[in-house]
Write a protein that holds these residues in place. Structure first.
Motif, short mmCIF file in Angstrom:
data_model
loop_
_atom_site.label_atom_id
_atom_site.label_comp_id
_atom_site.label_asym_id
_atom_site.label_seq_id
_atom_site.Cartn_x
_atom_site.Cartn_y
_atom_site.Cartn_z
N LEU A 1 -0.44 0.80 -2.12
CA LEU A 1 -0.51 -0.46 -1.12
C LEU A 1 0.08 -1.57 -1.72
O LEU A 1 -0.61 -2.18 -2.72
N ALA A 2 1.17 -2.14 -1.35
CA ALA A 2 1.73 -3.15 -2.04
C ALA A 2 1.19 -4.62 -1.46
O ALA A 2 1.13 -5.50 -2.22
N ASP A 3 1.34 -4.68 -0.25
CA ASP A 3 0.72 -6.14 0.41
C ASP A 3 0.11 -5.72 1.74
O ASP A 3 0.01 -4.70 2.22
N GLY B 1 -8.63 -0.84 -1.08
CA GLY B 1 -7.55 -0.25 -0.40
C GLY B 1 -6.39 0.37 -1.41
O GLY B 1 -5.99 1.59 -1.21
N GLN B 2 -6.05 -0.32 -2.64
CA GLN B 2 -5.27 0.14 -3.43
C GLN B 2 -5.65 1.50 -4.27
O GLN B 2 -4.78 2.19 -4.48
N LYS B 3 -7.10 1.34 -4.46
CA LYS B 3 -7.58 2.60 -4.97
C LYS B 3 -7.48 3.88 -4.34
O LYS B 3 -7.10 4.94 -4.83
N LEU B 4 -8.04 3.86 -3.00
CA LEU B 4 -7.92 4.93 -2.14
C LEU B 4 -6.44 5.48 -2.00
O LEU B 4 -6.02 6.65 -1.90
N ALA B 5 -5.52 4.51 -1.90
CA ALA B 5 -4.16 4.56 -1.46
C ALA B 5 -3.79 5.39 -2.62
O ALA B 5 -2.65 6.36 -2.41
N ALA B 6 -4.13 5.02 -3.62
CA ALA B 6 -3.23 5.68 -5.12
C ALA B 6 -3.99 7.19 -5.22
O ALA B 6 -3.07 8.01 -5.60
N GLU B 7 -5.16 7.36 -4.47
CA GLU B 7 -5.62 8.56 -4.57
C GLU B 7 -4.94 9.68 -3.72
O GLU B 7 -4.94 10.73 -3.81
#
Length: 317
Positions: free
Chosen positions: A204-206, A193-199
């Motif tokens: 995605l903090a928590d 989720g963090q990887k896709l959000a960064a893109e």
């Protein structure tokens, strides 16, 4: 969507359902119906919860949450199977019935939060071991944690309780094997989720996950995933500058809504809460929709079909 459309939609919020089905289980946000054939009907309403109580209703929130979850459920099937069978309406989901594990898997990547059980609130009180994880001295609010961590809480009627993995097993909430499997999957889901959000220009903090055990013993991801209700999202482009200035990140989730109540009352103790203004409600609706569009890359189009009629027609078919 235009702000006027969101303001006009406030009186039409879906705050409750009353389908002609047996075994209804109303939750904070979702109304669940047991269809009696190994399937559940989950209807996501527009109810807004926080601090273990209701804070109001947000137009189209239910549709945004359900559609966002459907997107993430599809994206993460390779990490862990989920309970999704179909979606007859933007507010509704038909799912496999399973035995729900009574633990919420809260995964954190940052030192933040405003609720009594949040890691930042506890850190301010001097806690340096949170749910079994040692925390370094000198951390500031909204800083990244040394590593992503799972900080589980119990799902209890009165109030959720932070708990360690060892306590989960010792108290009989789940077996050691179940804990090892689900906690590992939770960290995998969060990293993805963090990887896709960064893109998508997001942090995605928590977030939180829930799991269940299917009749055949398969572990399933259930409830919701990476929605603005279950997750904390920040805009990445302004994060570093605002952190250095001691400012809150630009939020694209419900945290600013919770902070509005925090600044005006004690939401845990006050018998009556202040009424949020329509502009604040519309702003939260706008952020939910903005997040859906950034994550999925598609424009939000509200499902204007009558909810109950559409769902019942689908079930009859």
């Amino acid at each position: 969507m235009e702000r006027k459309m969101l303001l006009d939609a406030i009186p039409e919020c879906v705050t409750a359902t009353d389908l002609p089905l047996s075994a209804k289980y109303p939750g904070k946000v979702r109304d669940t119906y047991d269809l009696g054939d190994g399937r559940l009907l989950l209807v996501t309403t527009d109810r807004q919860s926080g601090f273990d109580r209701m804070l109001g209703a947000i137009p189209f929130k239910g549709q945004v949450l359900n559609r966002t979850s459907l997107y993430w459920f599809d994206q993460t099937r390779g990490i862990v199977p989920n309970h999704v069978l179909s979606s007859p309406h933007a507010n509704a989901l038909i799912a496999r019935k399973c035995e729900v594990l009574r633990i919420e898997f809260v995964v954190r990547g940052y030192m933040t939060g405003s609720t009594d059980t949040s890691i930042w609130t506890q850190y301010q009180k001097g806690i340096r071991n949170y749910c079994g994880h040692p925390l370094p001295e000198g951390m500031k609010k909204n800083q990244p944690l040394p590593a992503n961590i799972v900080t589980p809480t119990t799902k209890e009627h009165a109030h959720d309780r932070p708990i360690t993995g060892e306590e989960i097993v010792a108290e009989g909430w789940m077996t050691a094997r179940q804990w090892e499997t689900t906690s590992a999957r939770a960290l995998e889901l969060f990293a993805f989720g963090q990887k896709l959000a960064a893109e998508r220009g997001l942090i995605l903090a928590d977030t939180k996950y829930e799991f269940g055990i299917a009749p055949d013993g398969e572990v399933l991801l259930i409830d919701e995933i990476h929605t603005p209700d279950s997750s904390r999202y920040w805009l990445a482009d302004s994060y570093a500058e605002r952190l250095a200035a001691g400012q809150e990140p630009n939020m694209i989730d419900k945290e600013f809504f919770r902070l509005w109540f925090r600044e005006r009352c004690d939401p845990y103790k006050d018998a009556v809460l202040p009424e949020p203004p329509d502009d604040l409600i519309a702003e939260l609706a706008s952020r939910y929709i903005q997040l859906f569009e950034k994550i999925t890359g598609t424009a939000f189009e509200p499902d204007l079909r009558p909810l109950e009629e559409t769902v019942m027609a689908s079930l009859r078919q």
